[in-house]
Design a protein around this motif. Structure first.
Motif, PDB file in Angstrom:
ATOM      1  N   TYR A  55       0.819  -1.215   0.000  1.00 39.96           N
ATOM      2  CA  TYR A  55       0.000   0.000   0.000  1.00 39.96           C
ATOM      3  C   TYR A  55       0.857   1.271   0.000  1.00 39.96           C
ATOM      4  O   TYR A  55       0.338   2.359   0.205  1.00 39.96           O
ATOM      5  CB  TYR A  55      -0.949   0.002   1.201  1.00 39.96           C
ATOM      6  N   ARG A  56       2.167   1.101  -0.214  1.00 41.63           N
ATOM      7  CA  ARG A  56       3.053   2.270  -0.259  1.00 41.63           C
ATOM      8  C   ARG A  56       3.146   2.772  -1.695  1.00 41.63           C
ATOM      9  O   ARG A  56       3.342   2.001  -2.630  1.00 41.63           O
ATOM     10  CB  ARG A  56       4.440   1.912   0.277  1.00 41.63           C
ATOM     11  N   TYR A  57       2.977   4.073  -1.858  1.00 42.55           N
ATOM     12  CA  TYR A  57       2.959   4.703  -3.184  1.00 42.55           C
ATOM     13  C   TYR A  57       4.095   5.715  -3.268  1.00 42.55           C
ATOM     14  O   TYR A  57       4.240   6.586  -2.402  1.00 42.55           O
ATOM     15  CB  TYR A  57       1.619   5.403  -3.408  1.00 42.55           C
ATOM     16  N   SER A  58       4.911   5.605  -4.321  1.00 43.47           N
ATOM     17  CA  SER A  58       5.993   6.558  -4.556  1.00 43.47           C
ATOM     18  C   SER A  58       5.536   7.616  -5.550  1.00 43.47           C
ATOM     19  O   SER A  58       4.960   7.283  -6.603  1.00 43.47           O
ATOM     20  CB  SER A  58       7.231   5.838  -5.105  1.00 43.47           C
ATOM     21  N   CYS A  59       5.782   8.855  -5.221  1.00 39.67           N
ATOM     22  CA  CYS A  59       5.380   9.954  -6.108  1.00 39.67           C
ATOM     23  C   CYS A  59       6.295   9.953  -7.343  1.00 39.67           C
ATOM     24  O   CYS A  59       7.521  10.107  -7.201  1.00 39.67           O
ATOM     25  CB  CYS A  59       5.477  11.290  -5.378  1.00 39.67           C
ATOM     26  N   PRO A  60       5.751   9.780  -8.538  1.00 41.08           N
ATOM     27  CA  PRO A  60       6.595   9.611  -9.725  1.00 41.08           C
ATOM     28  C   PRO A  60       7.464  10.819 -10.053  1.00 41.08           C
ATOM     29  O   PRO A  60       8.557  10.661 -10.602  1.00 41.08           O
ATOM     30  CB  PRO A  60       5.575   9.329 -10.845  1.00 41.08           C
ATOM     31  N   ASP A  61       6.982  12.019  -9.688  1.00 38.02           N
ATOM     32  CA  ASP A  61       7.739  13.227 -10.016  1.00 38.02           C
ATOM     33  C   ASP A  61       8.569  13.737  -8.846  1.00 38.02           C
ATOM     34  O   ASP A  61       9.314  14.703  -8.994  1.00 38.02           O
ATOM     35  CB  ASP A  61       6.798  14.328 -10.501  1.00 38.02           C
ATOM     36  N   ARG A  62       8.431  13.116  -7.693  1.00 37.70           N
ATOM     37  CA  ARG A  62       9.215  13.503  -6.507  1.00 37.70           C
ATOM     38  C   ARG A  62       9.652  12.224  -5.792  1.00 37.70           C
ATOM     39  O   ARG A  62       9.019  11.778  -4.842  1.00 37.70           O
ATOM     40  CB  ARG A  62       8.376  14.385  -5.574  1.00 37.70           C
ATOM     41  N   PRO A  63      10.701  11.569  -6.232  1.00 35.47           N
ATOM     42  CA  PRO A  63      11.099  10.273  -5.674  1.00 35.47           C
ATOM     43  C   PRO A  63      11.446  10.316  -4.187  1.00 35.47           C
ATOM     44  O   PRO A  63      11.465   9.265  -3.538  1.00 35.47           O
ATOM     45  CB  PRO A  63      12.318   9.886  -6.522  1.00 35.47           C
ATOM     46  N   GLU A  64      11.680  11.488  -3.658  1.00 35.78           N
ATOM     47  CA  GLU A  64      11.978  11.580  -2.222  1.00 35.78           C
ATOM     48  C   GLU A  64      10.712  11.557  -1.367  1.00 35.78           C
ATOM     49  O   GLU A  64      10.788  11.555  -0.129  1.00 35.78           O
ATOM     50  CB  GLU A  64      12.777  12.851  -1.928  1.00 35.78           C
ATOM     51  N   LEU A  65       9.533  11.546  -2.024  1.00 31.75           N
ATOM     52  CA  LEU A  65       8.252  11.537  -1.320  1.00 31.75           C
ATOM     53  C   LEU A  65       7.506  10.233  -1.608  1.00 31.75           C
ATOM     54  O   LEU A  65       7.520   9.728  -2.734  1.00 31.75           O
ATOM     55  CB  LEU A  65       7.373  12.715  -1.751  1.00 31.75           C
ATOM     56  N   ALA A  66       6.848   9.717  -0.585  1.00 29.38           N
ATOM     57  CA  ALA A  66       6.018   8.514  -0.728  1.00 29.38           C
ATOM     58  C   ALA A  66       4.906   8.594   0.299  1.00 29.38           C
ATOM     59  O   ALA A  66       4.973   9.349   1.279  1.00 29.38           O
ATOM     60  CB  ALA A  66       6.845   7.246  -0.541  1.00 29.38           C
ATOM     61  N   CYS A  67       3.875   7.803   0.082  1.00 30.11           N
ATOM     62  CA  CYS A  67       2.790   7.772   1.058  1.00 30.11           C
ATOM     63  C   CYS A  67       2.294   6.347   1.230  1.00 30.11           C
ATOM     64  O   CYS A  67       2.474   5.497   0.340  1.00 30.11           O
ATOM     65  CB  CYS A  67       1.639   8.695   0.657  1.00 30.11           C
ATOM     66  N   TYR A  68       1.683   6.101   2.355  1.00 34.45           N
ATOM     67  CA  TYR A  68       1.008   4.830   2.606  1.00 34.45           C
ATOM     68  C   TYR A  68      -0.485   5.068   2.421  1.00 34.45           C
ATOM     69  O   TYR A  68      -1.046   6.015   2.972  1.00 34.45           O
ATOM     70  CB  TYR A  68       1.289   4.345   4.029  1.00 34.45           C
ATOM     71  N   GLY A  69      -1.137   4.232   1.633  1.00 31.53           N
ATOM     72  CA  GLY A  69      -2.562   4.405   1.386  1.00 31.53           C
ATOM     73  C   GLY A  69      -2.815   5.215   0.137  1.00 31.53           C
ATOM     74  O   GLY A  69      -1.998   5.255  -0.792  1.00 31.53           O
ATOM     75  N   THR A  70      -3.950   5.891   0.106  1.00 29.41           N
ATOM     76  CA  THR A  70      -4.365   6.602  -1.110  1.00 29.41           C
ATOM     77  C   THR A  70      -3.682   7.949  -1.278  1.00 29.41           C
ATOM     78  O   THR A  70      -3.641   8.490  -2.383  1.00 29.41           O
ATOM     79  CB  THR A  70      -5.881   6.823  -1.109  1.00 29.41           C
ATOM     80  N   GLY A  71      -3.213   8.544  -0.198  1.00 26.86           N
ATOM     81  CA  GLY A  71      -2.512   9.820  -0.292  1.00 26.86           C
ATOM     82  C   GLY A  71      -3.397  11.022  -0.506  1.00 26.86           C
ATOM     83  O   GLY A  71      -2.899  12.131  -0.704  1.00 26.86           O
ATOM     84  N   GLU A  72      -4.729  10.838  -0.466  1.00 21.99           N
ATOM     85  CA  GLU A  72      -5.615  11.983  -0.673  1.00 21.99           C
ATOM     86  C   GLU A  72      -5.789  12.770   0.617  1.00 21.99           C
ATOM     87  O   GLU A  72      -5.316  12.360   1.684  1.00 21.99           O
ATOM     88  CB  GLU A  72      -6.965  11.509  -1.209  1.00 21.99           C
ATOM     89  N   ASN A  73      -6.467  13.887   0.518  1.00 21.18           N
ATOM     90  CA  ASN A  73      -6.611  14.793   1.656  1.00 21.18           C
ATOM     91  C   ASN A  73      -7.425  14.148   2.781  1.00 21.18           C
ATOM     92  O   ASN A  73      -8.090  13.141   2.600  1.00 21.18           O
ATOM     93  CB  ASN A  73      -7.274  16.092   1.201  1.00 21.18           C
ATOM     94  N   THR A  74      -7.389  14.752   3.930  1.00 24.29           N
ATOM     95  CA  THR A  74      -8.130  14.387   5.144  1.00 24.29           C
ATOM     96  C   THR A  74      -7.710  13.004   5.627  1.00 24.29           C
ATOM     97  O   THR A  74      -6.611  12.834   6.121  1.00 24.29           O
ATOM     98  CB  THR A  74      -9.649  14.490   4.912  1.00 24.29           C
ATOM     99  N   TRP A  75      -8.583  11.973   5.459  1.00 21.74           N
ATOM    100  CA  TRP A  75      -8.253  10.661   6.031  1.00 21.74           C
ATOM    101  C   TRP A  75      -7.054  10.034   5.341  1.00 21.74           C
ATOM    102  O   TRP A  75      -6.302   9.266   5.971  1.00 21.74           O
ATOM    103  CB  TRP A  75      -9.467   9.738   5.969  1.00 21.74           C
ATOM    104  N   GLY A  76      -6.837  10.326   4.072  1.00 17.22           N
ATOM    105  CA  GLY A  76      -5.659   9.802   3.399  1.00 17.22           C
ATOM    106  C   GLY A  76      -4.381  10.359   3.989  1.00 17.22           C
ATOM    107  O   GLY A  76      -3.396   9.638   4.186  1.00 17.22           O
ATOM    108  N   VAL A  77      -4.370  11.660   4.275  1.00 19.73           N
ATOM    109  CA  VAL A  77      -3.208  12.293   4.908  1.00 19.73           C
ATOM    110  C   VAL A  77      -2.961  11.688   6.283  1.00 19.73           C
ATOM    111  O   VAL A  77      -1.825  11.344   6.646  1.00 19.73           O
ATOM    112  CB  VAL A  77      -3.424  13.818   5.005  1.00 19.73           C
TER     113      VAL A  77
END
Length: 758
Positions: A24-46
Motif C-alpha cells: 500500500y506504499r505509493y511513490s510519487c513519480p515526479d518527486r522520488p523523495e516523497l512517498a505515502c502509505y494508502g491513497t494519499g488523498e486529503n483528510t483521512w488519506g493524509v
C-alpha cells in the motif's frame, strides 16, 4: 506476560506489519523523495499516511528490530519512514507539493489529529531529520497553531444534533497548541498558544457543573474558562448522536499523547489537560471487558474492534503511569493477544485482511485507515512503555478535583451506572453483565453476558425486534423511554417506530411500518434478564420480508475459534461460523444454551427458538443507503423467536411479535433445561383485558419475581394469587394481599413494574 514480553510482542507485531504494508506504499513519480502509505488523498488519506509513518519510524528506531522478520533492512525502513514524513509535510499548505487528489491539507478542525498521532514517530527519527525537514515541520506546526489561534472558535455542547459536541477535537487542538509552544519557545506567540490550549482542555471533557466550578487550574478557576459542556454529569457522551463509549477512549488517548510528549521532554503538562480524567476513566473501565475489549454498551456505527478500540493502548499506559491501576496491565495483555490471534489468522502480516476483505476491494482509503490505526497505536505502546512510572502523582493528575457524586455506583453485588438522557443502564457483577441503551448506535440494544465472555458481545439492535421492510434500509426511531436503576439491576421500557427507507417503486415514499414496545429488567440476582417484546403494524397495510423476535446476536468468528456449541431440548450441535452457508436451524425447543455459558428461554409467545445463520459477515458499518450490500467484518448467528423469512403482506394493526424471554448469564445447558422445563420456575401471566403482558419467574436468589407491562391506554390491575405480599423493586413499596386474597398490582397505562414476591 512480563514487561519485556509485552515490548517484544509490540515489536513483533509491528515488524510483521511493516513488511505487509509495502503493497500500500505509493511513490510519487515526479518527486522520488516523497512517498505515502494508502491513497494519499486529503483528510483521512493524509492522516493514514501520518500514522503509518509513525509506525514505520518507531519500529525502525528500536534497537531490537529484526530485519529477517520484517524482510526490510533497518536503514531502508528508516528511509521509507522519512519519505512518508516528507510527503506529509510537503503536501501541507506550507509545503510545495499536493496530495494525490490535487489539494493541500491543513487549517481545519481535524487537520492536526494526524499530526498529534505521528509526533512520537518524529521523536523516534529525530536524529535522521535534515535541517529542511526540521524547518518545514516548524512551519507546519506554527501555521496550524496560528490558524487555531486566529480562526477557530472553541465550542462545546451536550447534543450531537446541535453541532457543538467537540470533546475530542478540543483536546487534540489544545494539545497541538501546547506542543508547539513547548517545541518552539522562541515563537513570538508561544504564550498565546498555551493560554488558548488551556481553554481547549477545560472544554474537552467538560460537564455542566463546570460552569460553577471554582477549582483552580493553571491560574484560573474552571468556571472562568468554561464555554460549554461536552459530557453529561454522568460522564455520558453523545458523540455522533448516541452513547459513544469509543469516543470516551479517543479523548483519553489524545490526552495520553501530550502526557507522554511532556514526560519525554522532562516537563509537566498543565493541570487542565487532565480535567475529569479520573471520572471518565472510572466509567471507561466499567465499560471494558476483562480481556481489554471495549464493552460498547451504546454500540458502534463502524467496524467492530477497530479505530476507537485501538487507541485504548495509550490510554491504558497513561492511566498506569498516573494512577498505577493494576487492571491496565490485564487489559493490555488481553488485547495484544487478540491482535496477535487475528494477525496469525490472516497469514499475510496484515492486521485486518481477513475481516476486511470487502473494504480492501471497495475502499482502500477506509481499509488502510483502519490498518494504520492499529499500527500507530501499537507503536505508541512500544514507544511509551519504557516511560511508565509507578503511579506518580503529577500535578493535574485529577486528584484535586472537587468532590462530586460517584459516577459508578459500587454495591455489595457489583457496580452500576445510569444515564437518563440516553436511557442507559449498566450493571456488572462477577456472574453477569447486563445493559440496555435506548439512544444507541443501532437502537435500541441490550446485553446479558458472563463478564469473561467478550467474544459473545454484539450490539446491532441486539435483543430488539428486527423487521425488514421493502426499502433498502429499515431503521428504528425512538419514541419514548423511561426506567429506574435499583441495587442489583434495573427496569426500563420504551417504544420505537420502525421505518423503511429507499423504496424501489417510483413515487413510493419512506414510511413507518410498525411500532415496537420493549420492557427489559435485569433481576437483582446476578443471573437473569427478562425481556418482553410486542410489535404491531401501524394504521396501514405494509409488506415485510423478515420478522425476527428476540434477535439475540451471537458472534461466531475468529474471536471464538469460529464455532459455537448450542444445546436445546432434543439435543444440540456445534455450528461453524464465518464461511458457512445461509441456514435456518429450527430447534423445536423453547430453550437453548450457548457454550454452557448463556441460557435463553421463551417464556410465552414462541414455541421454539430458531438459529438464523446469515452465510456472510453481516456485522459492519451502520446501514445507510450508500453502503447497502457491503460485507461486514464480523459474523454472528441470530437466535430468534419468531423467525419468519420471505415477503408477506401485513394488515393494519396486525401483531407481528408478542413474546417474553428469559436470559440466564453464566448458566450451563443442564441447568437451563431443568429451569425451562420446571413449572415452578416460569409462568406467563394472563390478564382479561388482553393488554397486559407479564411473566413470573424464580430468581437465582430463590425469590419469585413478577415483571408486568400495560400496553394499553388505560390503567389496569393485575391480580396475583398464592402470595402473602411483595415489594416493588424500583420504589421499595410494600404490597399486600387485599380482601380478595390476591395481591393487586396496579399498572399505569404504558408502564411496567417489577415485583419481588414474599
Amino acid at each position: 506476560m512480563t514487561t519485556d514480553g509485552k515490548d517484544s510482542l509490540y515489536l513483533n507485531l509491528l515488524e510483521r506489519w511493516v513488511g505487509s504494508a509495502q503493497s500500500y506504499r505509493y511513490s510519487c513519480p515526479d518527486r522520488p523523495e516523497l512517498a505515502c502509505y494508502g491513497t494519499g488523498e486529503n483528510t483521512w488519506g493524509v492522516q493514514t499516511n501520518q500514522k503509518a509513518f509513525a509506525a514505520f519510524a518507531v519500529t525502525a528506531a528500536d534497537p531490537r528490530y529484526n530485519e529477517e522478520r520484517s524482510g526490510i533492512p533497518r536503514e531502508q525502513l528508516k528511509s521509507e519512514a522519512l519519505r512518508l514524513l516528507r510527503y506529509s509535510l510537503h503536501t501541507h499548505i506550507e509545503g510545495d507539493y499536493r496530495c494525490t487528489d490535487g489539494t493541500q491539507w491543513g487549517h481545519t478542525w481535524i487537520s492536526v489529529l494526524g499530526v498529534e498521532r505521528m509526533m512520537h514517530g518524529v521523536e523516534a527519527l529525530e536524529p535522521e531529520l535534515e535541517e529542511e525537514d526540521r524547518a518545514l515541520l516548524r512551519r507546519v506546526l506554527i501555521s496550524e497553531s496560528d490558524w487555531l489561534l486566529d480562526h477557530y472558535t472553541i465550542v462545546g455542547g451536550l447534543y450531537n444534533k446541535d453541532g457543538n459536541n467537540k470533546p475530542e477535537s478540543n483536546l487534540w487542538n489544545g494539545a497541538l497548541l501546547h506542543r508547539t509552544a513547548e517545541l518552539f519557545p522562541d515563537c513570538k506567540r508561544a504564550a498565546e498558544y498555551k493560554e488558548k490550549a488551556l481553554s481547549f482542555f477545560i472544554n474537552s471533557i467538560s460537564v455542566p457543573s463546570d460552569a460553577h466550578s471554582l477549582t483552580l487550574k493553571d491560574g484560573k478557576s474552571v468556571a472562568e474558562r468554561f464555554i460549554g459542556a461536552n459530557f453529561f454529569d454522568s460522564m455520558a457522551l453523545n458523540h455522533h448522536g448516541y452513547l459513544n463509549v469509543g469516543y470516551m477512549v479517543i479523548c483519553l488517548s489524545n490526552m495520553a499523547m501530550l502526557h507522554f510528549a511532556c514526560k519525554r521532554r522532562g516537563s509537566k503538562a498543565p493541570k487542565a489537560l487532565y480535567h475529569h480524567m479520573n471520572e471518565l476513566w472510572e466509567l471507561v473501565k466499567l465499560c471494558t471487558f476483562r480481556d481489554g475489549r471495549l464493552l460498547r454498551i451504546g454500540g458502534d456505527t463502524r467496524m467492530r474492534y477497530t479505530y476507537c478500540q485501538e487507541y485504548a493502548i495509550p490510554m491504558w499506559h497513561m492511566i498506569k503511569d498516573l494512577l498505577n491501576d493494576p487492571d491496565c496491565d490485564r487489559f493490555e495483555e488481553g488485547w495484544l493477544q487478540i491482535v496477535r490471534r487475528e494477525m496469525d489468522a490472516n497469514g499475510d502480516g496484515s492486521f485486518l485482511s481477513g475481516r476486511g476483505r470487502a473494504l480492501q476491494q471497495q475502499s482502500p482509503l477506509y481499509y488502510t485507515r483502519l490498518e494504520s490505526d492499529r499500527a500507530v497505536a501499537l507503536s505508541m505502546g512500544l514507544a511509551w512503555r519504557p516511560l511508565i512510572g509507578q503511579g506518580e502523582t503529577l500535578p493535574g493528575s485529577g486528584k484535586e478535583e472537587e468532590k462530586r457524586q460517584p459516577i459508578v455506583i459500587k454495591e455489595a453485588a457489583g457496580r452500576a451506572w445510569h444515564d437518563e438522557y440516553h436511557g442507559a443502564y449498566l450493571h456488572s457483577s462477577e456472574k453477569r453483565i447486563a445493559s440496555w441503551v435506548w439512544e444507541s448506535a443501532e437502537k435500541p440494544q441490550g446485553l446479558c453476558l458472563p463478564p469473561g465472555r467478550s467474544d459473545m458481545a454484539e450490539w446491532k439492535e441486539n435483543l430488539s425486534v428486527r423487521l425488514t421492510g421493502l426499502g433498502r434500509v429499515t431503521e428504528q426511531r425512538l419514541e419514548q423511554h423511561t426506567g429506574q436503576m435499583f441495587e442489583g439491576g434495573f427496569l426500563t421500557w420504551g417504544s420505537m417506530q420502525i421505518h423503511t427507507l429507499g423504496l424501489l417503486g417510483e413515487g413510493q415514499r419512506d414510511h413507518p411500518i410498525a411500532r415496537s414496545r420493549i420492557v427489559c429488567a435485569a433481576l437483582p440476582d446476578n443471573t437473569h434478564m427478562l425481556l418482553l417484546q410486542h410489535t404491531e403494524a401501524l394504521e396501514q397495510r405494509v409488506y415485510v420480508s423478515q420478522v425476527k423476535g428476540l434477535h439475540l446476536l451471537m458472534p461466531n468468528d475468529l474471536y471464538n475459534g469460529n464455532v459455537r456449541s448450542y444445546h436445546y431440548r432434543e439435543g444440540g450441535e456445534e455450528l461453524a461460523g464465518e464461511g458457512s452457508g445461509e441456514q435456518l436451524v429450527r430447534t423445536g425447543s423453547p430453550w437453548l444454551n450457548i457454550d454452557d455459558q448463556l441460557g435463553v428461554i421463551a417464556a410465552y409467545g414462541a414455541k421454539e427458538l430458531t438459529i438464523y445463520r446469515p452465510g456472510r459477515r453481516q456485522i459492519g458499518l451502520k446501514e445507510k443507503l450508500t453502503n447497502i450490500g457491503l460485507e461486514g467484518m464480523l459474523y454472528a448467528d441470530e437466535i430468534c423467536a419468531p423467525c419468519e423469512m420471505g415477503l408477506q403482506s401485513v394488515d393494519a394493526r396486525q401483531v407481528l411479535v408478542d413474546a417474553g424471554f428469559i436470559l440466564k448469564a453464566g448458566e450451563g445447558a443442564e441447568a437451563t433445561g431443568a429451569y425451562a422445563e420446571s413449572q415452578d420456575s416460569i409462568a406467563p401471566l394472563i390478564h382479561q383485558s388482553g393488554l397486559v403482558r407479564g411473566i413470573r419467574v424464580r430468581g437465582a436468589d430463590g425469590y419469585d419475581y413478577v415483571l408486568a407491562a400495560n400496553l394499553g391506554n388505560t390503567n389496569e390491575t393485575l391480580r396475583l394469587t398464592g402470595n402473602g405480599g411483595g415489594v416493588d423493586i424500583s420504589t421499595g413499596q410494600a404490597l399486600w394481599e387485599g380482601s380478595s386474597g390476591m395481591l393487586e398490582l396496579e399498572l399505569q397505562a404504558g408502564a411496567a413494574r417489577l415485583v419481588r414476591l414474599v
